[in-house]
Design a protein around this motif. Structure first.
Motif, PDB file in Angstrom:
ATOM      1  N   UNK A 145      -1.965  -7.702  -3.914  1.00 52.90           N
ATOM      2  CA  UNK A 145      -1.583  -6.298  -3.783  1.00 52.90           C
ATOM      3  C   UNK A 145      -2.020  -5.758  -2.423  1.00 52.90           C
ATOM      4  N   UNK A 195      -2.501   4.492  -4.092  1.00 58.44           N
ATOM      5  CA  UNK A 195      -1.534   3.428  -3.784  1.00 58.44           C
ATOM      6  C   UNK A 195      -1.377   2.445  -4.926  1.00 58.44           C
ATOM      7  N   UNK A 196      -2.229   2.569  -5.921  1.00 58.49           N
ATOM      8  CA  UNK A 196      -2.041   1.810  -7.151  1.00 58.49           C
ATOM      9  C   UNK A 196      -1.678   2.820  -8.223  1.00 58.49           C
ATOM     10  N   UNK A 212      -0.090  -1.546 -10.784  1.00 59.97           N
ATOM     11  CA  UNK A 212       0.689  -2.211  -9.735  1.00 59.97           C
ATOM     12  C   UNK A 212       0.775  -1.319  -8.500  1.00 59.97           C
ATOM     13  N   UNK A 213       1.241  -1.953  -7.428  1.00 57.12           N
ATOM     14  CA  UNK A 213       1.591  -1.196  -6.245  1.00 57.12           C
ATOM     15  C   UNK A 213       3.082  -0.915  -6.314  1.00 57.12           C
ATOM     16  N   UNK A 214       3.524   0.040  -5.536  1.00 55.10           N
ATOM     17  CA  UNK A 214       4.969   0.197  -5.369  1.00 55.10           C
ATOM     18  C   UNK A 214       5.452  -1.038  -4.609  1.00 55.10           C
ATOM     19  N   UNK A 215       6.573  -1.593  -5.047  1.00 58.09           N
ATOM     20  CA  UNK A 215       7.110  -2.790  -4.405  1.00 58.09           C
ATOM     21  C   UNK A 215       7.112  -2.663  -2.884  1.00 58.09           C
ATOM     22  N   UNK A 243       4.753  -1.980  -0.866  1.00 58.09           N
ATOM     23  CA  UNK A 243       3.798  -1.027  -0.289  1.00 58.09           C
ATOM     24  C   UNK A 243       2.377  -1.424  -0.699  1.00 58.09           C
ATOM     25  N   UNK A 244       1.817  -2.405  -0.010  1.00 53.36           N
ATOM     26  CA  UNK A 244       0.484  -2.878  -0.400  1.00 53.36           C
ATOM     27  C   UNK A 244      -0.587  -1.804  -0.203  1.00 53.36           C
TER      28      UNK A 244
END
Lengths: 859, 656
Positions: free
Chosen positions: A141, A170-171, A183-186, A188-189
């Motif tokens: 991530x 961001x998570x 999760x993270x947004x696809x 966008x680590x």
């Protein structure tokens, strides 16, 4: 209402402060209530339901979550009834229901709260016969954090940390119900600079450390309480080692410094300690080549050559360069060596003598901290002048965000770039580099206007600054200046912080004077602080690695102080102030014939210095790696790192802290700095007789009044602050004169430098997992300027002025103002020093690489 | 940039609707705009929306994932969703789905090759009295229309014909095989209703143009609000509502006036109308909003006046598209007349009503989850205290009341407390809209005083069992989450106290009748499928327990049950009920608990018939994981294929 509340838990009475949560009150009685979502540094959410206990109510005992219910007077709590136990068992069964139970291959196994609680509170058997739910396993991530969604128990700690502390959610929780995942947004680590803390607080093996992955089992490691050596906060950390190797770094609680958080550089960037590029044996130049030598050979060679240079050219032809990255002990001994053994005051370090620093640093970091439970920060306003904590001091950044969001503090920022913290809507003064003096005079003028009573004489000194000056010269909005000044003048307790970028050279002295005026007018002088950026920036200054000052800030001209040290050390001490870091390097090969460089790499800073170093009669480099500078040396002496030898460091709030030896490579011949210098001194006829590094620490505590009593034993594992009052200069108003600015024609760009966190120096670069995070050799432009120049992100450009020329890749960022180019320091392959002469503001021109244009034209 | 300037402008106009600094609330409407544009919510569009709202992209992604109505891939020009929840199941939703699958040539969960139709199953759509039914979403407009009473293959064919014609979305009023102006010459109009005479809550329903202000006002509407605002003090209204004893119609039955009394003395205050009618078996608020929206608006004016709120929100479930349009039109009409906005009725009072569409989450009917959702977050419930009356929407004092509760306020203020108390009992005063569904001849809405016997509702109004040969076996008295009553309990009066004494709760007065033909195992499994699907995932017992129960019930249903499973399920339910974060946990298991207690023999019989040897399931062996050195810096590790929902959950959702 009383501040203390008495309640009964399991038949025992306990008195705790009002507002305490039941779970913490129970902990005071050493009664463990199991928790997963609850964390002492995060807001309660009560979602895991592990902590359900019986609380007596009007309708009999009710199950309530101990993590969210505050204590009440006379409350009766039971944690040991059948109902509570059955609920704990059932809850653990639910939590484990879809957990993969892959403990044998899980990094958390052995230090896992889920394992511990299952053993203590769990049912011991599963009634599940259905297939378990599958989710994604082990994927990144961020470059450094690995997520295993199957192991996750959805406690939200990671999400809450990023929201409540980092203010960067961001998570997130994605999907719903049983499919809920972290999760993270696809695409966008997580890039929050302290994101790694979520690994420490994860109660299961869902979040693991990519750098330390599969490197140990927790029961095999040795744990050494230490401090971080990347910046001047001095975060408390724990070094975990196994088989002579540093395996992992995690945060350690110190409520006066870092709470329990550390930044990602401090956590992950430690591969250099055990890296194969480390120097393991002395190197001696023979026939133009550096070849391995014995310690005896190398030390004798250095002693002989130093003696020869001194005889031929005098002691002042020798210079010593220390390092703000190294311990108090190493630095103290280097200056002792130069002053006592060589007999010169030519001793300095980068950002040493050329910086207009104010001794003492920040009064106390705790003043800006807002812990989860505790009062608001002591300071109500923080004024950052030329400091960008997000890049330079990430944990200060964390404290400030928290102070603003939760502690009611106000933030004022003056910086050439629109740094990240400006998102908090405090007055933001984006000034043109070099115009600091005018800006500060403007601030002082407006502060005076906002202050009642008699005006001090400084009024005449700043009276001639007009709004037009502020707008045209500095490029700041006079209204913002007024707002900032008024805020400072009306705040009860403001902290004013400036850093090396604003404190260098001529401009630096003006900044210090201007800030002093402003701080005096607004009544905050005692909280005006200079912060150095390196791990021991403050210690190196305190202990006299300065051409003008002895340890403890006594001037070298001060005969009384000289004789005091001479009595301790023996011999006569030089009386004439020495050359600064820059002066020594500028004079290398001419006035300076020999340089002893410990832990510094000036060859990478400026091409001209690299050339000068080659002209020296003797260059000795004491280093961890064969740096650009070491490669030019006559003798390279391999040293030990902060993790390999006991040492003390002084942070930006004067806290002297221990960094004990945690590892050492048994195959390496590298030696501690103190030992190398001790040996060298004896070859030159001065027997210091330090038995070990603690003896050096003791010597410092006995010789330097500032450090009196700060022995290794006394420091403990939370460090001690010394009293800065004796060394703080008495404040006085000074006239601050604006130096002429480089001509600002439309074709030129103002050069903005400064430090970035992921700079790509050796201490960062060698952690290969972080390679993608490095800032890179780049010139950062505002998108509008790039468009004008006809360049895009990634294109090469030539940045040049009369001093030099660099070819760099373009990066675009709106935080760089139009008309400026940002080239941070310490980027490999981008010695921004090439464009600077001294520390004055520079104008540069930026042009696309011609070949590319030609190539495009040819298409 | 993916979002065009026009789309951005539209999103910005939504953002402007909400109070300053609360623009995050526009996240659901903005996602509706995005979904209409692209047919789904592409990640890039989500990220651009995040930037507009000054959020991290993950915050938008997290919201998209929570709500059923937002899709992460395109769903076809027409997205057909078949309600398969218990009330529909009892009336042949399985057959309806079967017909659709045959006609479209796809399985549910699939899309036709031409991308025109996507077929899915759906949890309760609030149309239990007109089951079986489907909702159809037209992608290019974002409109949703209900197609109801699809009893036969012919009905399904007729419905598809309407869709094929391209004119299906000229109106979004419900469609039935008979109520199709183009085919049969008449519109469907309101669904079946009745009850006492005269009716109050349903008094206007059935009249021509009942939804218009003109008709409402002709019949005496708004006179009460005008009088009260001119002549009364807010505190006096609160006192009257307290004295009337109105109890909340959403499910919990908490006295409305008492709730108002808890308001913290701070401003601004908000009134939030809970129109997220999602409890299976409940479809009353929909009727009010579709055919008598002004009744609700007048109730809002009175209630907002009483609690001194100047902004009211109606949080309406996303599927109620037609009701939404009716509300928006009605508010426009009222505003044009000066009944809403600034200085209403010529007084100094101001009131704005903002209609906020949910997006498919049962949990958002819980008041704190509703507020969290309205603020633009995932619809998770939040901790109490603080209660909404102290710190509710945007951390300001807030009252959340159900649509029907608010409508009751109108009648109390119009006819007086004494009149109101002539209906019902001392503790359950007033009239009630009972939602009758399941195996009865005449399912529909019946407005009756509290304490009407269950038998009278079912036989006198509902016409008795659907099939005269099949006796009534069980009745859910208050929406799917309430405990079952048996046929022996049909004489229970339908008021709060009596139903509670009978071992259940009156809840939302959604009465679901189950006859002998239905399998109680299927009822239990369908119920748990619903709660597994709708669990918000915040707390452990509900998140893990509902899925576990569903898996066990699926296994029993398919012939792998063991008697021991019944005990395991009882154990699980005990540790969900009362242990979870919000009342959802109780709601999820009460039905199963009573089912297991009262119909245990039916479960045992089924197990004995299908799995006489009680062979246990084969426990799957987990795959061996390879250690991952994490060397490559790519964000997704491709060695493990993401695992979606268990196929078990999907393949057997539909009965025959």
């Amino acid at each position: 209402m009383s501040d203390q509340v008495t309640l009964t838990i399991d038949g025992r009475q306990v008195t705790v402060p009002a507002g305490t949560l039941v779970v913490d009150a129970a902990a005071a009685l050493r009664i463990e209530i199991p928790v997963f979502c609850s964390h002492p540094k995060l807001d309660p959410v009560a979602c895991c339901r592990m902590c359900l206990v019986e609380i007596e109510g009007p309708r009999g005992p009710m199950l309530q979550t101990a993590c969210s219910v505050p204590v009440r007077e006379g409350m009766v709590v039971r944690t040991d009834t059948e109902q509570v136990k059955a609920t704990q068992e059932a809850n653990l069964a639910f939590i484990l229901l879809n957990h993969p139970l892959d403990c044998p291959i899980c990094d958390k196994g052995g230090e896992c709260p889920l394992q511990d609680q299952t053993m203590r509170f769990g049912p011991g058997i599963s009634q599940l016969v259905e297939p378990k739910r599958r989710k994604q396993k082990h994927y990144l991530i961020s470059d450094t954090i690995v997520l295993d969604q199957e192991r996750c128990v959805v406690c939200w700690r990671c999400i809450r940390y990023l929201e409540e502390w980092e203010d960067k959610p961001q998570l997130g929780l994605f999907e719903r119900g049983g499919e809920t995942i972290i999760d993270i947004q696809d695409g966008k680590p997580v890039d929050a600079k302290t994101g790694g803390n979520i690994i420490d607080i994860c109660p299961v093996g869902a979040l693991t450390n990519r750098v330390a992955r599969f490197a140990f089992r927790p029961w095999e490691i040795e744990r050494t309480p230490s401090i971080c050596n990347h910046c001047s906060i001095g975060c408390n950390v724990r070094l975990d080692s196994r088989t002579h190797k540093l395996r992992r770094i995690i945060g350690r609680e110190n409520m006066a410094v870092n709470d329990q958080w550390i930044c990602d550089k401090g956590r992950f960037a430690h591969a250099w300690v055990n890296h194969e590029e480390r120097l393991t044996t002395p190197l001696l130049r023979k026939n133009g080549q550096l070849v391995p030598a014995t310690w005896g050979e190398a030390v004798q060679y250095v002693a002989d050559r130093l003696r020869a240079v001194k005889q031929q050219h005098g002691a002042d032809a020798v210079g010593g360069i220390g390092s703000a990255k190294l311990s108090n002990e190493a630095n103290y001994l280097l200056q002792r060596f130069m002053r006592q053994v060589v007999g010169t005051n030519n001793i300095d370090h980068r950002d040493g003598g050329a910086v207009a620093a104010l001794p003492g640093g920040i009064p106390a970091l705790a003043d800006v901290m807002k812990p989860q439970y505790g009062p608001n920060p002591k300071v109500d306003t923080i004024f950052l002048f030329g400091v960008d904590p997000s890049e330079e001091l990430p944990i200060l950044d964390l404290h400030l965000k928290r102070a603003v969001r939760r502690g009611g503090a106000k933030l004022i920022i003056a910086h050439p770039r629109q740094v990240e913290l400006t998102r908090y809507n405090g007055p933001y003064l984006r000034y043109r580099p070099g115009s600091e003096a005018t800006l500060l005079n403007g601030l002082t003028k407006y502060a005076l206007a906002a202050t009642e009573g008699d005006k001090p004489k400084v009024e005449q000194m700043v009276g001639d600054v007009t709004d037009a000056h502020l707008a045209d010269l500095c490029g700041v909005d006079p209204d913002a200046v007024q707002a900032a000044a008024t805020l400072l003048a009306t705040s009860k307790s403001a902290l004013i912080v400036y850093g090396p970028m604003a404190a260098r050279g001529e401009t630096g002295q003006a900044v210090l004077n201007g800030l002093t005026n402003l701080a005096m007018v607004t009544g905050h002088y005692e909280r005006l602080a200079y912060v150095g950026l390196e791990a021991n920036s403050h210690g190196a200054r305190d202990l006299g690695v300065l051409p003008t000052h002895l340890p403890g800030y006594a001037a070298v001209e001060d005969a009384e102080a000289r004789s005091r040290f001479a009595a301790k050390w023996g011999g006569d001490l030089p009386t004439r102030p020495g050359l600064s870091y820059k002066a020594m390097l500028d004079a290398a090969g001419s006035a300076i014939k020999a340089l002893y460089i410990m832990g510094a790499n000036p060859a990478s800073e400026r091409p001209v210095w690299a050339e000068n170093l080659e002209k020296l009669d003797l260059l000795v480099v004491q280093e961890l790696f064969l740096t650009e500078t070491a490669a030019k040396a006559h003798v390279v002496l391999p040293a030990l790192s902060w993790a390999e030898v006991d040492g003390t460091f002084t942070n930006l709030e004067r806290r002297v802290q221990r960094a004990p030896r945690a590892v050492r490579d048994p195959h390496s011949k590298a030696a501690p700095d103190w030992m190398i210098l001790d040996h060298l001194a004896s070859r030159l006829g001065s027997r210091w007789g330090y038995a070990d590094e603690h003896a050096v620490t003791r010597d410092i505590s006995e010789s330097v009044p500032l450090y009196a009593g700060l022995t290794w034993e006394a420091l403990g594992d939370q460090g001690l602050q010394y009293d800065a009052a004796p060394v703080r200069p008495r404040p006085a108003y000074r006239k601050v004169v604006q130096a002429p600015l480089p001509a600002a024609d439309s074709a030129s760009f103002a050069l903005v430098t400064g430090t970035v966190l992921y700079d790509g120096g050796d201490l960062f670069r060698l952690t290969r997992q972080m390679a993608n995070m490095a800032f890179g050799a780049t010139a950062v432009l505002h998108p509008a300027d790039a468009e004008k120049l006809g360049v895009e992100a990634g294109d090469p450009v030539v940045v040049s002025n009369a001093h030099g020329e660099l070819t760099l890749q373009v990066k675009l960022d709106v935080q760089v103002p139009p008309g400026a180019v940002w080239i941070p320091e310490s980027l490999p392959g981008a010695p921004v020093g090439a464009l600077l002469n001294g520390s004055d503001a520079a104008a540069v021109s930026v042009r696309p690489v011609v070949e590319r244009q030609a190539a495009l034209a040819a298409d | 940039m993916m979002l065009s300037e026009a789309v951005r402008a539209e999103i910005r106009s939504w953002m402007d609707l909400y109070p300053a600094g609360r623009q995050r609330s526009a996240i659901l409407p903005a996602l509706y705009v995005i979904q209409r544009e692209f047919g789904y919510c592409p990640v890039e569009a989500q990220n651009e929306l995040a930037e507009m709202l000054d959020l991290e992209p993950a915050e938008v992604g997290a919201v998209v994932g929570f709500y059923n109505m937002f899709h992460e891939e395109p769903k076809g020009e027409y997205h057909i969703e078949v309600c398969t929840n218990v009330p529909c199941m009892l009336r042949g939703a399985g057959k309806c789905m079967h017909h659709l699958e045959e006609k479209l040539g796809i399985h549910h969960g699939e899309k036709t090759a031409d991308g025109k139709y996507a077929l899915d199953h759906m949890e309760c759509l609030g149309s239990c009295g007109t089951a079986p039914m489907v909702s159809v979403t037209e992608q290019k407009t974002g409109k949703i229309r209900y197609f109801e009473e699809l009893d036969s293959a012919e009905d399904v064919a007729a419905m598809l014909q309407v869709l094929e014609s391209g004119n299906a979305f000229v109106t979004t009023e419900r469609w039935t095989p008979e109520g199709d102006p183009e085919r049969t010459g008449k519109a469907a109009g309101p669904y079946r209703f009745g009850g006492m005479e005269p009716r109050y809550l349903l008094g206007q329903v059935g009249k021509a143009d009942s939804h218009t202000l003109a008709v409402y006002e002709r019949d005496g509407g708004y006179a009460t609000a005008k009088r009260v605002l001119h002549e009364m003090e807010p505190a006096a209204v609160v006192e009257q509502v307290k004295a009337s004893g109105i109890r909340g119609r959403g499910g919990a039955g908490f006295p409305t006036g008492m709730k108002w009394g808890f308001l913290a003395p701070a401003f601004p205050r908000y009134l939030v109308v809970n129109a997220d009618e999602s409890e299976p078996g409940t479809f009353k608020d929909r009727m009010i909003m579709e055919y008598d929206p002004h009744q609700l608006i007048e109730g809002i004016i009175l209630s907002a006046f009483a609690i001194q709120a100047e902004t009211a929100f109606i949080y309406i479930r996303g599927e109620y598209y037609f009701a939404y349009t009716r509300l928006v039109d009605a508010i426009k009409e009222a505003k044009a007349k000066g009944y809403l906005g600034k200085g209403i009725f010529g007084t100094e009072k101001n009131l704005e009503i903002i209609v906020h569409r949910g997006a498919g989450a049962y949990e958002c009917g819980e008041e704190t989850a509703l507020l969290t959702s309205l603020e633009g977050y995932r619809g998770h419930p939040r901790m109490k205290p603080p209660f909404p009356a102290v710190e509710g929407l945007y951390a300001k004092p807030t009252i959340v009341n159900n649509v029907e509760s608010i409508c009751n306020v109108t009648h109390v203020m119009r006819y007086g407390v004494e009149w109101y108390r002539t209906f019902g009992t001392e503790k359950s005063p007033g009239m009630r809209i009972f939602c009758l569904s399941g195996n009865v001849k005449r399912p529909g809405l019946y407005e009756l005083p509290h304490a009407v016997p269950l038998r009278e509702l079912i036989y006198t109004y509902g016409g008795g069992p659907e099939d005269d040969r099949a006796a009534i076996k069980a009745v859910v008295p208050g929406g799917l989450s309430m405990k079952l009553l048996t046929a022996e309990q049909l004489d229970t009066p339908l008021d709060y106290e009596a139903v509670q004494a009978a071992g259940s709760l009156l809840g939302s007065a959604g009465v679901i009748v189950i006859d002998e033909r239905a399998s109680m195992i299927e009822v239990a499994r369908r119920t748990l499928s619903f709660y597994r699907e709708e669990s918000c995932g915040k707390c452990t017992p509900c998140r893990e327990g509902t899925g576990w129960l569903e898996e066990i019930l699926l296994r029993i249903e398919r012939g792998g049950g063991r008697v021991k499973d019944l005990e395991i399920m009882e154990h699980i339910t005990r540790f969900i009920a009362g242990k979870s974060f919000c009342p959802f946990g109780d709601a999820a298991v009460w039905g199963l608990q009573s089912n297991l207690a009262k119909f245990r023999n039916e479960f045992i019989r089924h197990i004995e018939q299908t799995n006489p040897e009680e062979i246990g399931p084969i426990i799957p062996i987990r795959p061996i994981y390879r250690p991952d050195a994490g060397s490559a810096s790519v964000l997704r590790d491709s060695t493990v294929v993401p695992v979606g929902e268990s196929p078990l959950n999907r393949d057997h959702v539909i009965g025959d």
